[in-house]
Motif scaffolding. Structure first.
Motif, mmCIF file in Angstrom:
data_model
loop_
_atom_site.group_PDB
_atom_site.id
_atom_site.type_symbol
_atom_site.label_atom_id
_atom_site.label_comp_id
_atom_site.label_asym_id
_atom_site.label_seq_id
_atom_site.Cartn_x
_atom_site.Cartn_y
_atom_site.Cartn_z
ATOM 1 N N ALA A 223 15.449 -3.066 14.255
ATOM 2 C CA ALA A 223 15.167 -3.203 12.831
ATOM 3 C C ALA A 223 13.668 -3.319 12.615
ATOM 4 O O ALA A 223 12.955 -3.934 13.416
ATOM 5 C CB ALA A 223 15.866 -4.435 12.267
ATOM 6 N N ARG A 224 13.179 -2.717 11.546
ATOM 7 C CA ARG A 224 11.783 -2.872 11.137
ATOM 8 C C ARG A 224 11.717 -3.890 10.012
ATOM 9 O O ARG A 224 12.448 -3.787 9.017
ATOM 10 C CB ARG A 224 11.200 -1.540 10.656
ATOM 11 N N VAL A 225 10.852 -4.867 10.167
ATOM 12 C CA VAL A 225 10.700 -5.937 9.178
ATOM 13 C C VAL A 225 9.237 -5.998 8.782
ATOM 14 O O VAL A 225 8.349 -5.998 9.636
ATOM 15 C CB VAL A 225 11.156 -7.295 9.747
ATOM 16 N N ARG A 226 8.995 -6.056 7.480
ATOM 17 C CA ARG A 226 7.619 -6.164 6.980
ATOM 18 C C ARG A 226 7.526 -7.283 5.956
ATOM 19 O O ARG A 226 8.372 -7.403 5.057
ATOM 20 C CB ARG A 226 7.172 -4.847 6.353
ATOM 21 N N THR A 227 6.504 -8.088 6.089
ATOM 22 C CA THR A 227 6.208 -9.154 5.137
ATOM 23 C C THR A 227 4.975 -8.751 4.325
ATOM 24 O O THR A 227 4.296 -7.783 4.672
ATOM 25 C CB THR A 227 5.935 -10.463 5.889
ATOM 26 N N ALA A 241 10.591 -17.636 13.855
ATOM 27 C CA ALA A 241 11.992 -17.917 13.517
ATOM 28 C C ALA A 241 12.938 -16.926 14.179
ATOM 29 O O ALA A 241 14.010 -17.304 14.676
ATOM 30 C CB ALA A 241 12.172 -17.893 11.995
ATOM 31 N N LEU A 242 12.568 -15.664 14.207
ATOM 32 C CA LEU A 242 13.427 -14.645 14.827
ATOM 33 C C LEU A 242 13.494 -14.828 16.341
ATOM 34 O O LEU A 242 14.562 -14.673 16.945
ATOM 35 C CB LEU A 242 12.896 -13.247 14.493
ATOM 36 N N THR A 243 12.373 -15.160 16.944
ATOM 37 C CA THR A 243 12.369 -15.401 18.387
ATOM 38 C C THR A 243 13.205 -16.621 18.730
ATOM 39 O O THR A 243 13.958 -16.615 19.717
ATOM 40 C CB THR A 243 10.926 -15.585 18.887
ATOM 41 N N GLY A 244 13.104 -17.678 17.908
ATOM 42 C CA GLY A 244 13.904 -18.876 18.154
ATOM 43 C C GLY A 244 15.385 -18.642 18.017
ATOM 44 O O GLY A 244 16.192 -19.361 18.615
ATOM 45 N N ALA A 245 15.783 -17.625 17.241
ATOM 46 C CA ALA A 245 17.197 -17.301 17.067
ATOM 47 C C ALA A 245 17.712 -16.340 18.130
ATOM 48 O O ALA A 245 18.864 -15.892 18.060
ATOM 49 C CB ALA A 245 17.432 -16.710 15.675
ATOM 50 N N ALA A 256 4.067 -4.092 10.763
ATOM 51 C CA ALA A 256 5.489 -4.451 10.710
ATOM 52 C C ALA A 256 5.911 -5.095 12.024
ATOM 53 O O ALA A 256 5.162 -5.117 13.003
ATOM 54 C CB ALA A 256 6.335 -3.219 10.416
ATOM 55 N N LEU A 257 7.122 -5.636 12.035
ATOM 56 C CA LEU A 257 7.701 -6.227 13.236
ATOM 57 C C LEU A 257 8.911 -5.406 13.653
ATOM 58 O O LEU A 257 9.727 -5.007 12.812
ATOM 59 C CB LEU A 257 8.125 -7.675 12.987
ATOM 60 N N ARG A 258 9.021 -5.150 14.943
ATOM 61 C CA ARG A 258 10.212 -4.504 15.499
ATOM 62 C C ARG A 258 11.086 -5.592 16.085
ATOM 63 O O ARG A 258 10.668 -6.309 16.994
ATOM 64 C CB ARG A 258 9.818 -3.496 16.574
ATOM 65 N N VAL A 259 12.307 -5.691 15.581
ATOM 66 C CA VAL A 259 13.212 -6.769 15.971
ATOM 67 C C VAL A 259 14.432 -6.181 16.660
ATOM 68 O O VAL A 259 15.114 -5.304 16.115
ATOM 69 C CB VAL A 259 13.658 -7.597 14.745
ATOM 70 N N MET A 260 14.695 -6.658 17.873
ATOM 71 C CA MET A 260 15.857 -6.211 18.637
ATOM 72 C C MET A 260 16.711 -7.419 18.991
ATOM 73 O O MET A 260 16.181 -8.516 19.223
ATOM 74 C CB MET A 260 15.415 -5.503 19.916
ATOM 75 N N GLY A 261 17.995 -7.222 19.045
ATOM 76 C CA GLY A 261 18.907 -8.291 19.439
ATOM 77 C C GLY A 261 19.497 -9.069 18.287
ATOM 78 O O GLY A 261 20.301 -9.975 18.519
ATOM 79 N N LEU A 262 19.134 -8.741 17.040
ATOM 80 C CA LEU A 262 19.684 -9.444 15.880
ATOM 81 C C LEU A 262 20.155 -8.418 14.852
ATOM 82 O O LEU A 262 19.435 -7.446 14.568
ATOM 83 C CB LEU A 262 18.632 -10.355 15.240
ATOM 84 N N PRO A 263 21.331 -8.606 14.270
ATOM 85 C CA PRO A 263 21.788 -7.696 13.215
ATOM 86 C C PRO A 263 20.995 -7.907 11.935
ATOM 87 O O PRO A 263 20.396 -8.964 11.713
ATOM 88 C CB PRO A 263 23.264 -8.067 13.044
ATOM 89 N N ILE A 267 18.908 -11.269 10.320
ATOM 90 C CA ILE A 267 17.472 -11.261 10.056
ATOM 91 C C ILE A 267 17.178 -11.671 8.623
ATOM 92 O O ILE A 267 16.266 -12.462 8.348
ATOM 93 C CB ILE A 267 16.884 -9.869 10.353
ATOM 94 N N SER A 268 17.966 -11.155 7.688
ATOM 95 C CA SER A 268 17.783 -11.510 6.279
ATOM 96 C C SER A 268 18.020 -12.999 6.050
ATOM 97 O O SER A 268 17.253 -13.665 5.333
ATOM 98 C CB SER A 268 18.728 -10.678 5.401
ATOM 99 N N ASP A 269 19.069 -13.557 6.661
ATOM 100 C CA ASP A 269 19.359 -14.983 6.502
ATOM 101 C C ASP A 269 18.233 -15.840 7.079
ATOM 102 O O ASP A 269 17.831 -16.845 6.476
ATOM 103 C CB ASP A 269 20.678 -15.320 7.200
ATOM 104 N N LEU A 270 17.716 -15.461 8.243
ATOM 105 C CA LEU A 270 16.634 -16.233 8.855
ATOM 106 C C LEU A 270 15.370 -16.193 8.005
ATOM 107 O O LEU A 270 14.660 -17.203 7.870
ATOM 108 C CB LEU A 270 16.343 -15.693 10.251
ATOM 109 N N ALA A 271 15.071 -15.033 7.430
ATOM 110 C CA ALA A 271 13.907 -14.946 6.556
ATOM 111 C C ALA A 271 14.078 -15.817 5.316
ATOM 112 O O ALA A 271 13.135 -16.488 4.868
ATOM 113 C CB ALA A 271 13.669 -13.489 6.162
ATOM 114 N N HIS A 272 15.286 -15.844 4.763
ATOM 115 C CA HIS A 272 15.556 -16.666 3.585
ATOM 116 C C HIS A 272 15.426 -18.145 3.922
ATOM 117 O O HIS A 272 14.825 -18.927 3.167
ATOM 118 C CB HIS A 272 16.946 -16.352 3.050
ATOM 119 N N GLU A 273 15.963 -18.539 5.065
ATOM 120 C CA GLU A 273 15.877 -19.943 5.471
ATOM 121 C C GLU A 273 14.438 -20.373 5.731
ATOM 122 O O GLU A 273 14.072 -21.528 5.493
ATOM 123 C CB GLU A 273 16.731 -20.166 6.726
ATOM 124 N N ALA A 274 13.609 -19.447 6.202
ATOM 125 C CA ALA A 274 12.217 -19.768 6.475
ATOM 126 C C ALA A 274 11.333 -19.631 5.248
ATOM 127 O O ALA A 274 10.130 -19.909 5.319
ATOM 128 C CB ALA A 274 11.682 -18.875 7.603
#
Length: 436
Positions: A223-227, A241-245, A256-263, A267-274
């Motif tokens: 997944a590509r994630v951009r803030t 937060a993503l690494t801790g999960a 951007a961030l390339r995220v592997m290992g999380l659906p 990822i959306s829930d972790l961003a909301h919680e953070a």
């Protein structure tokens, strides 16, 4: 149906194909892939009886090609579009082939219309462009209206319209229940044309599976994630937060961030919680090219040192290796065959067990994020600020002096080649042509 069993071909001390077994079934387009020199052309020549296998056998409809009655009416092939007498017109070339095989002359005009050469049918082929020569070769393959067709690089030299035409033609022929075997180096075109893939490397089978399964087995989605670019602290906060999960996070050059290992939902829930706002959250599925490069990177004979410096062969992060099934061998993980041994010895094998078309040739062309990994062919993305430091591997050799480029790997010895007559079987004493 084409069936190869234990197919092996040696030219002196060079093993071009070793213990190759596969089936090409009717009703689908089967792509034949592999690096240069992997044995594709040698395999296709053995299928057509132009080369005799050292051991093993290959049959078409249960019979070797040379034992097929009136083989040109059962098997059509395009191996070399230049195998045409330049002084003959396109029509006379096809007419001579038709007369040799007992095919009615009216069929010549039919296939000329199919490939779009009717307006130049009376022109000598020596004045044809590369694309026109390809069309003439395809017309010769279709001349006998065969049930089995083999094409080696059929879109070579064609313009985009011609490539689209070939793609639709292959699909239409397969939809009629014919056996279509296509060799190509254009991964993007194979992804749109082929239903099934046979991949070889250094003469051995690497994969025999559908296109979808091949991509899934030899790559990993991410997944590509951009803030917001104006708030870099949010990017750092989300990465932690993503690494801790349990996710594996890599920064990309565009921020951007390339995220592997999380659906994606996680990822959306972790961003909301953070409390992190997202400007982008998009899935990425690997292409056939990426999956192919990952599987065959260890079977490439000629590699530029610049590619190595750019990190194009960079391995995946620890624990991110996706399994790569090798039919008949049952080996977990990635496998590439070693180089052939000298003295005519075989390769060292690993341990383990072995819509309907509108007309006869027309018609229209027809992820889960749980497995960590990254597609091959990606340049070095940079240091990962979120990963734990990995132990340093010992250097394989001392660094080159400053200002001096590293020594390139030694080039393999060039083997003498011989060009057999395209109209007759090649003698086994000849060295193989450069396999494509």
């Amino acid at each position: 149906m084409i069936e190869a069993v234990g197919l092996t071909k040696r030219y002196g001390d060079k093993t071009a194909v070793y213990n190759l077994s596969f089936q090409v079934r009717p009703g689908s387009v089967t792509g034949f892939l592999g690096p240069n020199g992997s044995g594709k052309s040698t395999t296709m020549r053995m299928i057509l009886g132009l080369d005799n296998p050292t051991s093993g056998q290959v049959t078409i409809g249960g019979h070797p090609y040379r034992r097929l009655p009136n083989a040109p009416r059962q098997v059509g092939a395009l191996l070399d579009a230049k195998a045409v007498h330049g002084g003959r017109s396109a029509r006379n070339h096809l007419l001579s082939l038709a007369q040799l095989s007992g095919i009615p002359a009216r069929r010549v005009d039919e296939v000329l219309g199919v490939v779009g050469l009717q307006d130049v049918a009376k022109k000598r082929s020596k004045g044809f462009s590369l694309g026109m020569g390809q069309r003439l070769g395809i017309a010769a393959a279709l001349l006998g209206d065969p049930q089995v067709l083999l094409f080696d690089e059929p879109v070579n030299g064609l313009d985009p319209e011609g490539i689209l035409w070939v793609r639709n033609l292959m699909k239409a022929l397969a939809a009629e229940g014919r056996t279509v075997f296509v060799s190509s180096h254009l991964m993007s075109e194979m992804a749109l044309t082929a239903d099934h893939l046979i991949v070889i490397g250094r003469g051995q089978l690497l994969a025999d599976m559908s296109v979808t399964d091949f991509i899934s087995a030899n790559s990993a989605d991410f997944a590509r994630v951009r803030t917001p670019d104006t708030e870099p602290q949010l990017r750092e906060k989300l990465g932690a937060a993503l690494t801790g999960a349990g996710g594996h996070v890599l920064p990309e050059q565009d921020g951007a961030l390339r995220v592997m290992g999380l659906p994606l939902p996680r990822i959306s829930d972790l961003a909301h919680e953070a409390g992190v706002r997202l400007w982008e959250l998009s899935p990425h599925q690997a292409s056939l090219e990426e999956a192919y490069m990952r599987m065959t990177q260890g079977a490439v004979d000629y590699r530029s040192t610049i590619d190595q410096k750019a990190g194009l062969q960079q391995p995946l992060p620890p624990g991110a290796e996706p399994p790569m099934p090798v039919p008949g061998q049952g080996q977990p993980g990635w496998y590439a065959p070693p180089p052939p041994q000298q003295g005519g010895q075989p390769f060292a094998m690993p341990a383990g067990g072995p819509g309907a078309p509108a007309g006869p040739y027309g018609g229209a062309p027809a992820g889960a994020y749980g497995a960590p990994g990254a597609p091959a062919g990606q340049g070095a993305p940079g240091a990962n600020p979120y990963a734990q430091p990995a132990p340093q591997a010992p250097a394989a050799q001392p660094p080159a002096p400053q200002g001096q480029a590293p020594a390139a790997p030694p080039a393999p010895a060039a083997a003498p080649t011989a060009t057999p007559d395209a109209s007759s079987p090649a003698a086994d004493t000849n060295q193989p042509e450069d396999a494509r």
